[in-house]
Enzyme design. Structure first.
Site, mmCIF file in Angstrom:
data_model
loop_
_atom_site.group_PDB
_atom_site.id
_atom_site.type_symbol
_atom_site.label_atom_id
_atom_site.label_comp_id
_atom_site.label_asym_id
_atom_site.label_seq_id
_atom_site.Cartn_x
_atom_site.Cartn_y
_atom_site.Cartn_z
ATOM 1 N NE ARG A 3 -2.851 -1.302 4.507
ATOM 2 C CZ ARG A 3 -4.113 -1.342 4.143
ATOM 3 N NH1 ARG A 3 -4.924 -2.167 4.729
ATOM 4 N NH2 ARG A 3 -4.569 -0.541 3.187
ATOM 5 C CG ASP A 38 -2.072 0.963 1.108
ATOM 6 O OD1 ASP A 38 -2.356 1.410 -0.026
ATOM 7 O OD2 ASP A 38 -2.691 1.285 2.140
ATOM 8 C CG ASN A 87 1.885 1.559 -5.183
ATOM 9 O OD1 ASN A 87 2.745 1.330 -4.337
ATOM 10 N ND2 ASN A 87 1.412 0.623 -5.987
ATOM 11 N NE ARG A 99 -7.648 2.245 -5.485
ATOM 12 C CZ ARG A 99 -6.433 2.269 -4.975
ATOM 13 N NH1 ARG A 99 -5.407 2.582 -5.746
ATOM 14 N NH2 ARG A 99 -6.233 1.974 -3.710
ATOM 15 C CB SER A 153 -8.910 -5.104 -3.060
ATOM 16 O OG SER A 153 -9.408 -3.790 -3.287
ATOM 17 C CG ASN A 201 -7.920 -1.812 -5.150
ATOM 18 O OD1 ASN A 201 -7.035 -2.629 -4.925
ATOM 19 N ND2 ASN A 201 -8.138 -0.778 -4.344
ATOM 20 C CG HIS A 253 -0.327 2.143 -9.304
ATOM 21 N ND1 HIS A 253 -0.521 1.834 -7.980
ATOM 22 C CD2 HIS A 253 -1.422 2.850 -9.678
ATOM 23 C CE1 HIS A 253 -1.691 2.320 -7.578
ATOM 24 N NE2 HIS A 253 -2.248 2.955 -8.598
HETATM 25 C C1 IPE Z 1 -5.533 -2.654 -0.222
HETATM 26 O O1 IPE Z 1 -5.127 -1.351 -0.400
HETATM 27 C C2 IPE Z 1 -5.527 -3.374 -1.535
HETATM 28 C C3 IPE Z 1 -4.233 -3.559 -2.173
HETATM 29 C C4 IPE Z 1 -3.068 -3.256 -1.651
HETATM 30 C C5 IPE Z 1 -4.250 -4.167 -3.471
HETATM 31 P P1 IPE Z 1 -6.197 -0.154 -0.530
HETATM 32 O O2 IPE Z 1 -5.432 1.093 -0.667
HETATM 33 O O3 IPE Z 1 -7.162 -0.464 -1.598
HETATM 34 O O4 IPE Z 1 -6.921 -0.241 0.890
HETATM 35 P P2 IPE Z 1 -7.877 0.807 1.630
HETATM 36 O O5 IPE Z 1 -9.019 1.047 0.736
HETATM 37 O O6 IPE Z 1 -7.080 2.039 1.882
HETATM 38 O O7 IPE Z 1 -8.244 0.114 2.897
HETATM 39 C C1 IPE Z 2 -1.539 0.280 -3.347
HETATM 40 O O1 IPE Z 2 -1.311 1.651 -3.370
HETATM 41 C C2 IPE Z 2 -1.759 -0.300 -4.721
HETATM 42 C C3 IPE Z 2 -3.147 -0.733 -4.977
HETATM 43 C C4 IPE Z 2 -4.137 -0.675 -4.137
HETATM 44 C C5 IPE Z 2 -3.417 -1.241 -6.290
HETATM 45 P P1 IPE Z 2 -2.521 2.702 -3.401
HETATM 46 O O2 IPE Z 2 -2.871 2.969 -4.802
HETATM 47 O O3 IPE Z 2 -3.624 2.233 -2.536
HETATM 48 O O4 IPE Z 2 -1.818 3.978 -2.768
HETATM 49 P P2 IPE Z 2 -2.422 4.948 -1.675
HETATM 50 O O5 IPE Z 2 -2.892 4.111 -0.534
HETATM 51 O O6 IPE Z 2 -3.559 5.677 -2.333
HETATM 52 O O7 IPE Z 2 -1.293 5.851 -1.317
HETATM 53 MG MG MG Z 3 -4.045 2.449 -0.574
#
Ligand code: IPE
Ligand code: IPE
Ligand code: MG
Length: 246
Positions: free
Chosen positions: A189, A21, A23, A72, A66, A69, A38
Site C-alpha cells: 500500500r 493510494d 493520488n 466521492r 472501491s 469510492n 489520478h
Molecule cells: C482504497 O483507497 C481504494 C483504492 C485505492 C481504489 P481509499 O483512499 O479509498 O481508502 P481510504 O478510504 O483512505 O481507506
Molecule cells: C487513490 O488515491 C485512488 C483511488 C482511490 C481511486 P486517492 O484518490 O485515494 O488519493 P488520496 O488518498 O486522497 O491522497
Molecule cells: Mg486515498
C-alpha cells in the site's frame, strides 16, 4: 547498483496485490485538482506492470476503485470512470506487447456501460496472453465479495445442489471473484496509510504486508523491487515455529 540485482528470482511472489493510494494528496501538494493526481497515477501503473512482467510475476492485482469510492464527489467519480476507459483503451497495445491478460473483479454490473464495454473488449483481446494476469479491482470491496459468495452457496444448498457440510474453505474460495487466482503473497500500500480498506480480506489472510510513504503517482518499478526485497527477508511461518521451518 540497481535494486534489481538484490532480488532472488527463484523466490519471487507469484501474486502481488497493490492498493494504489495517494493520488489526491499528490495533486494537492502541487496545488492541482485531485483528478490531476489520478491522471498521473497512470504512469505508475504502466511502470509497475512492466516491472512486474519483466521480473516474471504471474499475477498482479490493482485496487482501482472501491465500493466506498462511489461516495466521492460526483465529478471525481465521473473523471475516474472516464480515465479508466481511456487508459484501458490506450494501454491495450502495451498489454499485448507484454503478454498481459486483463481480468477484473468487483461489482462490474455497477460500472457505467461505456466502462464495462471497454473492459470486456480488452479482456477478450488479451485472453490468450500468458506472461501475467493483471486484475483490476473495480467497484470492489471484500465484504461485498464475501457476502456475494455466501449468497451463492446458500442458493445452492436451498436448491439441493449441495449440502452444508460441503462448504469447506476451498469451496468457499471457489465462490469468490478470485477463484482463478492464487492468494497474494505480498500486498503493497502506498501513501503511508496502514489499513486494508476492504481489500481482499479473505485472500490476504497470510500475505506479507508492505507499506510505503510514497504517493502512488511517484511509484515506479524500483519501489516494486524494494517491496520484493523486503518480502524476501521475511520468514513466513504460517503458524509454525522457526525451527520447524529449518
Ligand atoms: C482504497 O483507497 C481504494 C483504492 C485505492 C481504489 P481509499 O483512499 O479509498 O481508502 P481510504 O478510504 O483512505 O481507506
Ligand atoms: C487513490 O488515491 C485512488 C483511488 C482511490 C481511486 P486517492 O484518490 O485515494 O488519493 P488520496 O488518498 O486522497 O491522497
Ligand atoms: Mg486515498
Amino acid at each position: 547498483m540497481s535494486l534489481l540485482e538484490h532480488i532472488d528470482t527463484n523466490r519471487l511472489p507469484q501474486h502481488i496485490a497493490i492498493i494504489m493510494d495517494g493520488n489526491g494528496r499528490w495533486a494537492k501538494e502541487k496545488g492541482k485538482l485531485r483528478v490531476f493526481g489520478h491522471q498521473n497515477g497512470v504512469r505508475a501503473v504502466r511502470d509497475t506492470i512492466e516491472g512486474a512482467v519483466e521480473l516474471g510475476i504471474k499475477y498482479l492485482t490493482l485496487y482501482a476503485f472501491s465500493t466506498e469510492n462511489w461516495n466521492r464527489p460526483k465529478m471525481e467519480v465521473m473523471a475516474l470512470m472516464e480515465l479508466l476507459v481511456s487508459t484501458i483503451n490506450k494501454e491495450t497495445k502495451t498489454l499485448m506487447q507484454n503478454g498481459v491478460r486483463l481480468n477484473a473483479i468487483g461489482d462490474l454490473s455497477s460500472l457505467p456501460a461505456k466502462c464495462s464495454k471497454q473492459l470486456q473488449e480488452t479482456m477478450i483481446k488479451t485472453a490468450d496472453n500468458k506472461n501475467c494476469t493483471l486484475t483490476l479491482a473495480l467497484s470492489y470491496s471484500s465484504r461485498w465479495e464475501i457476502t456475494h459468495a455466501a449468497r451463492q452457496l446458500a442458493l445452492k444448498v436451498q436448491a439441493g445442489e449441495m449440502n452444508v457440510e460441503d462448504i469447506t474453505e476451498v469451496v468457499f474460495a471457489a465462490h469468490l471473484n478470485t477463484s482463478e487466482i492464487p492468494d497474494p503473497e505480498l500486498m503493497i500500500r502506498t501513501s503511508g496509510e496502514f489499513r486494508i480498506s476492504n481489500y481482499l480480506l479473505w485472500q490476504l489472510a497470510y500475505a506479507e504486508l508492505y507499506f510505503t510513504p510514497k504517493l502512488w503517482p511517484d511509484f515506479r518499478r524500483e519501489d516494486l523491487y524494494a517491496a520484493i526485497i523486503d518480502y524476501q527477508k521475511r520468514e513466513r511461518r504460517f503458524g509454525m515455529t522457526s525451527e520447524q521451518l529449518n
